[in-house]
Design a protein around this motif. Structure first.
Motif, short mmCIF file in Angstrom:
data_model
loop_
_atom_site.label_atom_id
_atom_site.label_comp_id
_atom_site.label_asym_id
_atom_site.label_seq_id
_atom_site.Cartn_x
_atom_site.Cartn_y
_atom_site.Cartn_z
N ALA A 296 0.83 -1.22 0.00
CA ALA A 296 0.00 0.00 0.00
C ALA A 296 0.86 1.27 0.00
O ALA A 296 0.34 2.37 -0.10
CB ALA A 296 -0.92 -0.01 1.22
N ASP B 185 -5.26 -0.81 4.42
CA ASP B 185 -5.09 -0.92 2.96
C ASP B 185 -5.27 0.41 2.22
O ASP B 185 -4.45 0.79 1.39
CB ASP B 185 -6.08 -1.94 2.37
CG ASP B 185 -6.06 -3.27 3.09
OD1 ASP B 185 -5.84 -4.31 2.46
OD2 ASP B 185 -6.29 -3.28 4.33
N VAL B 186 -6.39 1.09 2.51
CA VAL B 186 -6.74 2.26 1.72
C VAL B 186 -6.18 3.55 2.34
O VAL B 186 -5.75 4.47 1.63
CB VAL B 186 -8.29 2.36 1.59
CG1 VAL B 186 -8.70 3.65 0.90
CG2 VAL B 186 -8.82 1.14 0.83
N GLY C 95 -9.50 3.63 9.33
CA GLY C 95 -9.32 2.81 8.11
C GLY C 95 -10.57 2.02 7.78
O GLY C 95 -10.77 1.60 6.64
N VAL D 155 -12.59 -2.21 4.88
CA VAL D 155 -12.66 -1.96 3.43
C VAL D 155 -13.27 -3.16 2.72
O VAL D 155 -13.21 -4.29 3.22
CB VAL D 155 -11.27 -1.63 2.82
CG1 VAL D 155 -10.64 -0.43 3.52
CG2 VAL D 155 -10.33 -2.82 2.86
N GLN E 5 -10.95 -3.93 -2.36
CA GLN E 5 -9.93 -2.91 -2.05
C GLN E 5 -8.79 -3.47 -1.20
O GLN E 5 -7.89 -2.73 -0.82
CB GLN E 5 -10.59 -1.75 -1.32
CG GLN E 5 -11.53 -0.96 -2.23
CD GLN E 5 -12.14 0.19 -1.47
OE1 GLN E 5 -12.80 0.00 -0.45
NE2 GLN E 5 -11.93 1.38 -1.96
N VAL F 28 -5.42 -4.75 -0.41
CA VAL F 28 -4.18 -4.59 -1.19
C VAL F 28 -3.40 -5.91 -1.17
O VAL F 28 -3.22 -6.51 -0.11
CB VAL F 28 -3.33 -3.44 -0.59
CG1 VAL F 28 -1.94 -3.41 -1.20
CG2 VAL F 28 -4.05 -2.12 -0.78
#
Ligand code: B12
Ligand code: SF4
Length: 503
Positions: A29, A113-114, A134, A137, A141, A143
């Motif tokens: 990420a 991740d995002v 976070g 997700v 999405q 990762v």
């Protein structure tokens, strides 16, 4: 400026069993403009603080067991002028603690991740916030792990997640509360791409780091059908179909691959599923048996498990269909009595398990059990060095008491001694040798014995150690046998392996 990703541990073995997945996911990420992140897994070697410089960013992932070491690292890194960011399940549950004790400039709660690229961007621009949410997700999405960041020759198993979340609600487990009860299943192609990447690098053993590999049961399907809930039925059917699709694709990978996962014993109801697992080379599964009595299962909200002969049969079913089981049992449940230990040891013997673990009921933060325990102990909690045992993870390792939920008739020492005896019985050389018959060659039998012993020794550190001399001995042993053990797992790299590329 260097980005360090640190997995804290107060013990280092030189060789690790399973790759800590979060390191490589956050590595993936990390946007390329920040250069190659530096991965530090302290289960291999401790962090060398001289490698951390002013202006660097240090990301530290903590679970409850390694939080204190994480705080030590955060404080030291901050003192060296680095920006410190915490994440992981424990930081999600206790973000303020990371500020107060770990020198955090910022804490990320939930999935990284995002949000991680945003955090890095803010850190570089000088606009870092104290908290980032976070969240959970969606599966598309997640990762993929960046496996090129792996240190050479250090791990036995890779780890790839196929589904996050679990629809159950066991009282001792935090997963359904943090990861949610809605299974978030990754697209088949992405999972296969990561596994192919690992096999190209010489990993043939891969742990499917899932909460529950069987998220849809036949009972769930029947229930949705009975309720005439067409939308739910459709959703469940599609999740189930995707599981089969994944297993069919795993079956096409090189035949020397071996997968291991975690699954509820309900999967034994579904022979088609077990057969698909076998074809997919999912040769082992951790099954949470927890208790062998109906009262024990009620204690942990796990009424969907079987007891008695039905339990033995369910567990045997995995074995008959070619899936080896690591049975996980909990001792110290309110309904446990002296006879429970012997009864459990018998089930473990008769159920055809390949491995077993016997853990003492420990109230982990984020669980129903923890909340009940904390409330029960109240402000009168015993203190060690000024720290109440309800915050046991903050007590330095050498003084840290093992904390267990209080039991109505047995003392912790009694439970501990009886638990220890069950471990000793299950892992006696005679029994391990007898169990090793599940393998085909002499070499494989010897490997089985070595792995059983390694498992037993490593566990002595985390779960059941009774005295520090035993811990030290177990550590030395584990360090010694970890290296030769690794050789049993790795294979010739296959750079030529076709298949989807990770990314
Ligand atoms: C696979 C697994 C294992 C494997 C592999 C461990 C390994 N080397 O990776 C094995 C079987 C060995 C294992 C062992 C244990 N485990 Co475990 N394990 C898991 C499981 C199922 C998945 C972990 C995983 O790889 N997830 C995938 C990665 C990508 O997700 P992640 O780690 O959560 O990271 C994400 C976020 O948290 C965040 N994040 C994480 N770190 C950081 C850092 C920064 C800076 C940022 C920004 C974000 C961030 O971003 C990541 C990507 O979204 C989790 C359950 C779960 N759902 O988390 C339990 C879990 C982590 N384990 C747990 C426990 C209790 C244990 C044991 C203590 C069990 C025991 N009794 O011995 C041991 C301890 C081992 C040890 N000493 O570390 C608990 C921890 C509870 C707690 N409060 O700490 C969990 C949550 C399960 C549960 N039942 O509650 N485990
Ligand atoms: S089935 Fe497993 S992952 Fe799901 S809530 Fe229970 S212990 Fe946690």
């Amino acid at each position: 400026m260097t980005i360090h990703l640190v997995n804290p541990s107060h013990l280092s073995f030189g060789v690790g069993v399973i790759t800590p997945r979060w390191l490589f996911v956050l590595g993936g990420a990390t946007p390329p403009e920040y250069g190659r992140p530096r991965i530090v897994d302290e289960t291999l070697e401790p962090l060398d603080f001289d490698t951390v410089h002013a202006g660097d960013i240090v990301g530290i992932g903590i679970h409850t067991g390694n939080a204190l070491r994480g705080y030590e690292i955060g404080t030291a890194a901050r003192a060296r002028g680095a920006t410190v960011v915490f994440g992981g399940i424990h930081a999600t549950l206790y973000p303020d603690e990371a500020d107060e004790r770990g020198g955090a400039h910022s804490v990320v709660r939930g999935d990284g991740d995002v949000v991680w690229p945003l955090v890095l961007g803010h850190a570089v621009q000088g606009t870092l916030q104290r908290r980032y949410e976070g969240g959970r997700v969606d599966a598309d999405q997640f990762v993929p792990a960046r496996w090129e960041l792996l240190p050479e020759g250090r791990y036995m198993w890779g780890s790839v997640q196929t589904v996050r979340g679990c629809p159950k609600h066991c009282s001792f487990c935090s997963v359904w509360r943090t990861d949610g009860q809605r299974p978030r299943q990754r697209a088949v192609d992405r999972v296969v791409a990561e596994i192919a990447d690992l096999r190209r690098r010489g990993f043939r053993f891969v742990a499917l780091a899932d909460d529950n590999f069987y998220p849809v049961t036949l009972t769930d399907l029947a229930m949705a059908e009975r309720q005439g809930n067409a939308a739910r039925l459709e959703q469940l059917r599609s999740l189930r179909a995707e599981r089969f699709e994944l297993m069919a694709r795993l079956a096409e990978l090189p035949p020397d691959m071996v997968f291991f996962t975690q699954i509820t014993m309900e999967a034994a109801e579904d022979e088609a599923f077990l057969d698909a697992m076998r074809r997919a080379n999912i040769k082992g599964a951790l099954v949470g048996v927890e208790a062998v009595t109906p009262e024990g299962l009620k204690d942990v909200y796990k009424g969907f498990n079987e007891v008695g002969e039905a339990l033995v049969e369910r567990l045997r079913k995995f074995r008959e269909r070619g899936v080896y089981v690591l049975g996980s049992f909990i001792f110290g449940l309110p309904s446990d009595r002296a006879a429970t230990f012997e009864a459990t040891a018998d089930v473990a013997d008769r159920a055809g398990l390949a491995f077993a673990q016997f853990v003492m009921l420990t109230p982990y933060p984020g669980t129903i059990d923890f909340e009940a325990w904390e409330k029960n102990v109240g402000t009168g909690a015993k203190q060690v060095g000024g720290i109440p045992v309800t915050r046991h993870w903050l007590i330095p390792q050498e003084n840290r008491p093992k904390v267990y939920a209080p039991h109505p008739v047995m003392t912790p020492d009694e439970i501990r001694a009886r638990t220890q005896a069950v471990w000793d019985r299950f892992y006696s050389l005679r029994r391990v040798w007898a169990r090793s018959r599940c393998t085909e060659t002499l070499r494989a039998r010897l490997a089985f014995v070595l792995i059983s012993k390694l498992y037993r020794q490593m566990y002595a550190n985390t779960g059941i150690a009774t005295d520090s001399a035993r811990v030290t001995r177990a550590n030395r042993w584990a360090r010694l046998i970890a290296k030769p053990c690794r050789r049993l797992f790795v294979a010739r790299p296959m750079p030529e392996l076709a298949g989807p590329n990770a990314g």
